[in-house]
Design a protein around this motif. Structure first.
Motif, PDB file in Angstrom:
ATOM      1  N   MET A  41       0.812  -1.213   0.000  1.00 11.24           N
ATOM      2  CA  MET A  41       0.000   0.000   0.000  1.00 11.24           C
ATOM      3  C   MET A  41       0.845   1.263   0.000  1.00 11.24           C
ATOM      4  SD  MET A  41      -3.209  -0.518  -0.330  1.00 11.24           S
ATOM      5  CE  MET A  41      -3.852   1.071   0.191  1.00 11.24           C
ATOM      6  N   TRP A  42       1.911   1.298   0.845  1.00 11.23           N
ATOM      7  CA  TRP A  42       2.670   2.555   0.859  1.00 11.23           C
ATOM      8  C   TRP A  42       3.534   2.705  -0.390  1.00 11.23           C
ATOM      9  CZ3 TRP A  42       4.974   0.147   5.675  1.00 11.23           C
ATOM     10  CH2 TRP A  42       6.292  -0.275   5.525  1.00 11.23           C
ATOM     11  N   GLY A  43       3.858   1.599  -1.055  1.00 12.90           N
ATOM     12  CA  GLY A  43       4.529   1.704  -2.354  1.00 12.90           C
ATOM     13  C   GLY A  43       3.610   2.310  -3.397  1.00 12.90           C
ATOM     14  N   LEU A  44       2.368   1.827  -3.432  1.00 13.97           N
ATOM     15  CA  LEU A  44       1.390   2.326  -4.391  1.00 13.97           C
ATOM     16  C   LEU A  44       1.116   3.814  -4.163  1.00 13.97           C
ATOM     17  CD1 LEU A  44      -1.816   0.516  -5.564  1.00 13.97           C
ATOM     18  CD2 LEU A  44      -1.979   2.873  -4.782  1.00 13.97           C
ATOM     19  N   ILE A  45       0.909   4.197  -2.911  1.00 15.01           N
ATOM     20  CA  ILE A  45       0.584   5.590  -2.591  1.00 15.01           C
ATOM     21  C   ILE A  45       1.737   6.521  -2.962  1.00 15.01           C
ATOM     22  CG2 ILE A  45       0.230   7.179  -0.651  1.00 15.01           C
ATOM     23  CD1 ILE A  45      -1.425   4.890   0.665  1.00 15.01           C
ATOM     24  N   THR A  46       2.981   6.092  -2.659  1.00 14.43           N
ATOM     25  CA  THR A  46       4.146   6.940  -2.945  1.00 14.43           C
ATOM     26  C   THR A  46       4.297   7.184  -4.446  1.00 14.43           C
ATOM     27  OG1 THR A  46       5.274   6.109  -0.964  1.00 14.43           O
ATOM     28  CG2 THR A  46       6.641   7.162  -2.649  1.00 14.43           C
ATOM     29  N   SER A  47       4.114   6.136  -5.269  1.00 13.41           N
ATOM     30  CA  SER A  47       4.322   6.306  -6.710  1.00 13.41           C
ATOM     31  C   SER A  47       3.175   7.055  -7.388  1.00 13.41           C
ATOM     32  CB  SER A  47       4.527   4.942  -7.384  1.00 13.41           C
ATOM     33  OG  SER A  47       3.361   4.155  -7.306  1.00 13.41           O
ATOM     34  N   GLY A 168       3.684  -2.405  -5.609  1.00 13.77           N
ATOM     35  CA  GLY A 168       2.814  -1.252  -5.387  1.00 13.77           C
ATOM     36  C   GLY A 168       3.257  -0.042  -6.190  1.00 13.77           C
ATOM     37  N   THR A 169       4.580   0.226  -6.197  1.00 19.62           N
ATOM     38  CA  THR A 169       5.084   1.378  -6.943  1.00 19.62           C
ATOM     39  C   THR A 169       4.940   1.166  -8.454  1.00 19.62           C
ATOM     40  OG1 THR A 169       7.367   0.533  -6.949  1.00 19.62           O
ATOM     41  CG2 THR A 169       6.757   1.999  -5.147  1.00 19.62           C
ATOM     42  N   THR A 170       4.904  -0.098  -8.881  1.00 18.76           N
ATOM     43  CA  THR A 170       4.729  -0.400 -10.303  1.00 18.76           C
ATOM     44  C   THR A 170       3.282  -0.190 -10.739  1.00 18.76           C
ATOM     45  OG1 THR A 170       6.508  -2.044 -10.182  1.00 18.76           O
ATOM     46  CG2 THR A 170       5.014  -2.186 -12.065  1.00 18.76           C
ATOM     47  N   ILE A 171       2.354  -0.641  -9.909  1.00 24.03           N
ATOM     48  CA  ILE A 171       0.929  -0.546 -10.241  1.00 24.03           C
ATOM     49  C   ILE A 171       0.413   0.891 -10.103  1.00 24.03           C
ATOM     50  CG2 ILE A 171      -1.390  -1.228  -9.457  1.00 24.03           C
ATOM     51  CD1 ILE A 171      -0.212  -3.961  -8.778  1.00 24.03           C
ATOM     52  N   GLY A 172       0.938   1.624  -9.109  1.00 21.65           N
ATOM     53  CA  GLY A 172       0.439   2.958  -8.794  1.00 21.65           C
ATOM     54  C   GLY A 172       0.307   3.904  -9.974  1.00 21.65           C
ATOM     55  N   PRO A 173       1.391   4.134 -10.745  1.00 21.74           N
ATOM     56  CA  PRO A 173       1.275   5.077 -11.873  1.00 21.74           C
ATOM     57  C   PRO A 173       0.269   4.637 -12.927  1.00 21.74           C
ATOM     58  CG  PRO A 173       3.573   4.694 -11.307  1.00 21.74           C
ATOM     59  CD  PRO A 173       2.770   3.687 -10.532  1.00 21.74           C
ATOM     60  N   ALA A 174       0.178   3.325 -13.183  1.00 22.52           N
ATOM     61  CA  ALA A 174      -0.779   2.840 -14.179  1.00 22.52           C
ATOM     62  C   ALA A 174      -2.211   3.070 -13.707  1.00 22.52           C
ATOM     63  CB  ALA A 174      -0.538   1.355 -14.447  1.00 22.52           C
ATOM     64  N   VAL A 175      -2.456   2.777 -12.427  1.00 19.11           N
ATOM     65  CA  VAL A 175      -3.788   2.997 -11.857  1.00 19.11           C
ATOM     66  C   VAL A 175      -4.125   4.491 -11.861  1.00 19.11           C
ATOM     67  CG1 VAL A 175      -5.168   2.864  -9.736  1.00 19.11           C
ATOM     68  CG2 VAL A 175      -3.764   0.923 -10.435  1.00 19.11           C
ATOM     69  N   GLY A 176      -3.162   5.299 -11.420  1.00 16.42           N
ATOM     70  CA  GLY A 176      -3.380   6.746 -11.394  1.00 16.42           C
ATOM     71  C   GLY A 176      -3.602   7.322 -12.779  1.00 16.42           C
ATOM     72  N   GLY A 177      -2.832   6.813 -13.747  1.00 14.61           N
ATOM     73  CA  GLY A 177      -2.994   7.297 -15.113  1.00 14.61           C
ATOM     74  C   GLY A 177      -4.372   6.982 -15.655  1.00 14.61           C
ATOM     75  N   ALA A 178      -4.878   5.779 -15.333  1.00 14.97           N
ATOM     76  CA  ALA A 178      -6.189   5.362 -15.829  1.00 14.97           C
ATOM     77  C   ALA A 178      -7.332   6.082 -15.115  1.00 14.97           C
ATOM     78  CB  ALA A 178      -6.341   3.848 -15.672  1.00 14.97           C
ATOM     79  N   LEU A 179      -7.230   6.217 -13.784  1.00 16.87           N
ATOM     80  CA  LEU A 179      -8.341   6.763 -13.006  1.00 16.87           C
ATOM     81  C   LEU A 179      -8.342   8.283 -12.920  1.00 16.87           C
ATOM     82  CD1 LEU A 179      -8.516   4.262 -10.007  1.00 16.87           C
ATOM     83  CD2 LEU A 179      -9.845   4.260 -12.114  1.00 16.87           C
ATOM     84  N   ILE A 180      -7.141   8.884 -12.937  1.00 14.92           N
ATOM     85  CA  ILE A 180      -7.048  10.336 -12.723  1.00 14.92           C
ATOM     86  C   ILE A 180      -6.794  11.089 -14.024  1.00 14.92           C
ATOM     87  CG2 ILE A 180      -5.779  12.177 -11.543  1.00 14.92           C
ATOM     88  CD1 ILE A 180      -5.172  10.137  -9.307  1.00 14.92           C
ATOM     89  N   LEU A 181      -5.762  10.679 -14.765  1.00 10.91           N
ATOM     90  CA  LEU A 181      -5.389  11.433 -15.964  1.00 10.91           C
ATOM     91  C   LEU A 181      -6.312  11.138 -17.144  1.00 10.91           C
ATOM     92  CD1 LEU A 181      -1.486  11.253 -15.861  1.00 10.91           C
ATOM     93  CD2 LEU A 181      -3.001  13.002 -14.937  1.00 10.91           C
ATOM     94  N   ALA A 182      -6.558   9.860 -17.423  1.00  9.67           N
ATOM     95  CA  ALA A 182      -7.393   9.503 -18.578  1.00  9.67           C
ATOM     96  C   ALA A 182      -8.834   9.971 -18.398  1.00  9.67           C
ATOM     97  CB  ALA A 182      -7.359   7.991 -18.799  1.00  9.67           C
ATOM     98  N   ALA A 183      -9.273  10.030 -17.128  1.00 14.65           N
ATOM     99  CA  ALA A 183     -10.657  10.416 -16.851  1.00 14.65           C
ATOM    100  C   ALA A 183     -10.956  11.848 -17.262  1.00 14.65           C
ATOM    101  CB  ALA A 183     -10.962  10.225 -15.367  1.00 14.65           C
ATOM    102  N   VAL A 184      -9.946  12.710 -17.178  1.00 14.55           N
ATOM    103  CA  VAL A 184     -10.187  14.119 -17.478  1.00 14.55           C
ATOM    104  C   VAL A 184      -9.848  14.480 -18.920  1.00 14.55           C
ATOM    105  CG1 VAL A 184      -9.835  14.804 -15.090  1.00 14.55           C
ATOM    106  CG2 VAL A 184      -7.899  14.827 -16.640  1.00 14.55           C
ATOM    107  N   GLY A 185      -9.120  13.567 -19.596  1.00 22.88           N
ATOM    108  CA  GLY A 185      -8.767  13.826 -20.983  1.00 22.88           C
ATOM    109  C   GLY A 185      -7.925  15.081 -21.111  1.00 22.88           C
ATOM    110  N   ALA A 186      -8.323  15.945 -22.012  1.00 20.53           N
ATOM    111  CA  ALA A 186      -7.535  17.151 -22.261  1.00 20.53           C
ATOM    112  C   ALA A 186      -7.846  18.262 -21.271  1.00 20.53           C
ATOM    113  CB  ALA A 186      -7.791  17.646 -23.681  1.00 20.53           C
ATOM    114  N   VAL A 187      -8.906  18.084 -20.482  1.00 14.97           N
ATOM    115  CA  VAL A 187      -9.313  19.124 -19.537  1.00 14.97           C
ATOM    116  C   VAL A 187      -8.783  18.801 -18.144  1.00 14.97           C
ATOM    117  CG1 VAL A 187     -11.265  20.351 -18.507  1.00 14.97           C
ATOM    118  CG2 VAL A 187     -11.423  19.495 -20.861  1.00 14.97           C
TER     119      VAL A 187
END
Length: 420
Positions: A41-47, A168-187
């Motif tokens: 968990m703390w690996g995922l959160i940090t990344s 955790g650090t490996t999964i974190g950026p992929a999860v964040g990219g999918a849930l946070i960055l991709a969700a907003v698109g260009a906005v």
């Protein structure tokens, strides 16, 4: 020196005579699973920070220095909270200390909800609270790894938990990219962080309940035998600890700084020209390299001395960072991503080298090394200043300089203990 990992593990806290009787041979599977989940968990959160930094930079139109305040507040917590965390755990015990750390971290995640509508300042405070919880958690959870089973296999358990931290650090950026960055698109939209971080808050709270209910051994600080000729007054009297603390400071700083700049670096036209959401997937490769490297290192370091392994990885890291600085296109891109593989063994190797032979000062030395993790706050901030003035690509000169000191430490360590 091939057995140094075992030596260091034996210096860790041991089962207390006053607590539950524990000989390391009982059924430890369930407690070890729970502790391993903490590392994950703390690996995922940090990344996840590596995804949020470019996201917040775009939302609030920040300079690189301003964006790196995220890591400054996050890793600054290690410096400020490490000593109070140790005092707290001495008062309430390791198990309750881990529960407290989980609840503090959950509170930090929950703060992301109001931060999404309140501005950058509350985000920074949320990062600090979250990291404070993780600091308490690390101080409390690390000792359990060494006592949850026979002493002879302590280092293998430590490698196992570190591997799950890397997962955790490996999964974190992929999860964040999918849930946070991709969700907003260009906005750019701060509200996209609410759902993921509320889910993290719930997961941490659930882990707190599981950890509180788990039957774990009572542990207390043990002693170690100091090296002949070493200073006896304080951990600071041991030169290799002081050099190791500088090494931890620079290593964590370099690793975190590279991760923090990856999305923007891969977005540069002369490198890959990737959108943030696409670049976030490649950040997982950087952190995944550390996970793969830990398994390779576990095998290789049975035959190769820690100092030589550290020196080799540092030299390779310097070459890769310089290639990323001076190159273009796929060569520069894959060079910087490959640095993750070099990072793999550095933290545990520097940590164990620095603690070796500290005797009764092992606890103090461990606290000093944990405080040195503040390098993750300072180095990205400094690289942010370089990126603002020289550009992102040229700013990677700073991590290269960090690895140069780690190379020096590895070579010096190999010579220092060559005769032992």
């Amino acid at each position: 020196m091939a057995n140094m990992a075992h030596h260091t593990a034996s210096a860790a806290p041991q089962p207390s005579a006053g607590g539950e009787k524990f000989n390391g041979e009982g059924n430890t599977t369930a407690p070890l699973v729970i502790v391993t989940l903490l590392f994950f968990m703390w690996g995922l959160i940090t990344s996840l920070n590596d995804v949020l930094i470019p996201h917040l930079k775009a939302i609030y139109t920040l300079s690189y220095v301003q964006a790196m305040m995220v890591q400054f507040c996050f890793f600054g917590a290690y410096f400020i909270v490490s000593l109070p965390a140790g005092a707290l755990i001495r008062r309430i015990g390791y198990q309750k200390g881990a529960v407290a750390g989980l609840l503090i971290a959950a509170s930090g995640c929950a703060l992301f909800y109001p931060a999404a509508s309140s501005g950058y300042g509350l985000f920074l405070f949320a990062f600090f609270v979250l990291a404070s919880g993780i600091t308490v958690l690390q101080v409390a959870a690390n000792p359990y790894v060494t006592v949850l089973g026979p002493a002879r296999t302590a280092s293998s358990r430590l490698n196992l938990t570190q591997a799950f931290n890397s997962l955790g650090t490996t999964i974190g950026p992929a999860v964040g990219g999918a849930l946070i960055l991709a969700a907003v698109g260009a906005v750019a939209d701060a509200a996209s962080v609410r759902g993921p971080y509320l889910a993290l808050a719930g997961a941490l709270a659930l882990l707190a309940v599981l950890f509180l209910a788990a039957k774990l051994p009572q542990i207390a600080d043990g002693d170690d035998v100091p090296l002949a000729g070493e200073g006896q007054g304080s951990a600071w009297a041991h030169r290799h600890l002081v050099l190791g603390a500088i090494g931890i400071f620079l290593y964590v700083g370099a690793e975190v700084s590279i991760g923090s700049f990856l999305v923007n670096f891969l977005g540069e036209a002369q490198i890959a020209g990737l959108a943030h959401a696409d670049a976030a997937r490649y950040v997982s490769i950087y952190w995944g390299g550390a996970m793969v490297g830990r398994f390779i290192g576990f095998l290789v370091m049975r035959a190769v001395s820690p100092g030589k392994a550290l020196a080799f990885n540092s030299l390779l890291a310097i070459a890769l960072v310089l290639t990323a600085m001076l190159g273009k296109g796929p060569i520069a891109m894959w060079a910087i991503l490959s640095v993750g593989l070099c990072n793999s063994i550095m933290f545990p190797t520097i940590f164990s080298m620095a603690l070796h032979g500290l005797g009764k000062h092992t606890g103090q030395g461990s606290g000093i090394l944990c405080m040195a993790i503040v390098g993750g706050a300072v180095v990205p901030f400094a690289q942010g200043a370089l990126a603002d003035s020289l550009g992102v690509q040229a700013s990677f000169l700073l991590p290269a300089a960090c690895y140069a000191f780690i190379l020096y430490f590895g070579v010096k360590y190999a010579r220092m203990y060559a005769a032992q």
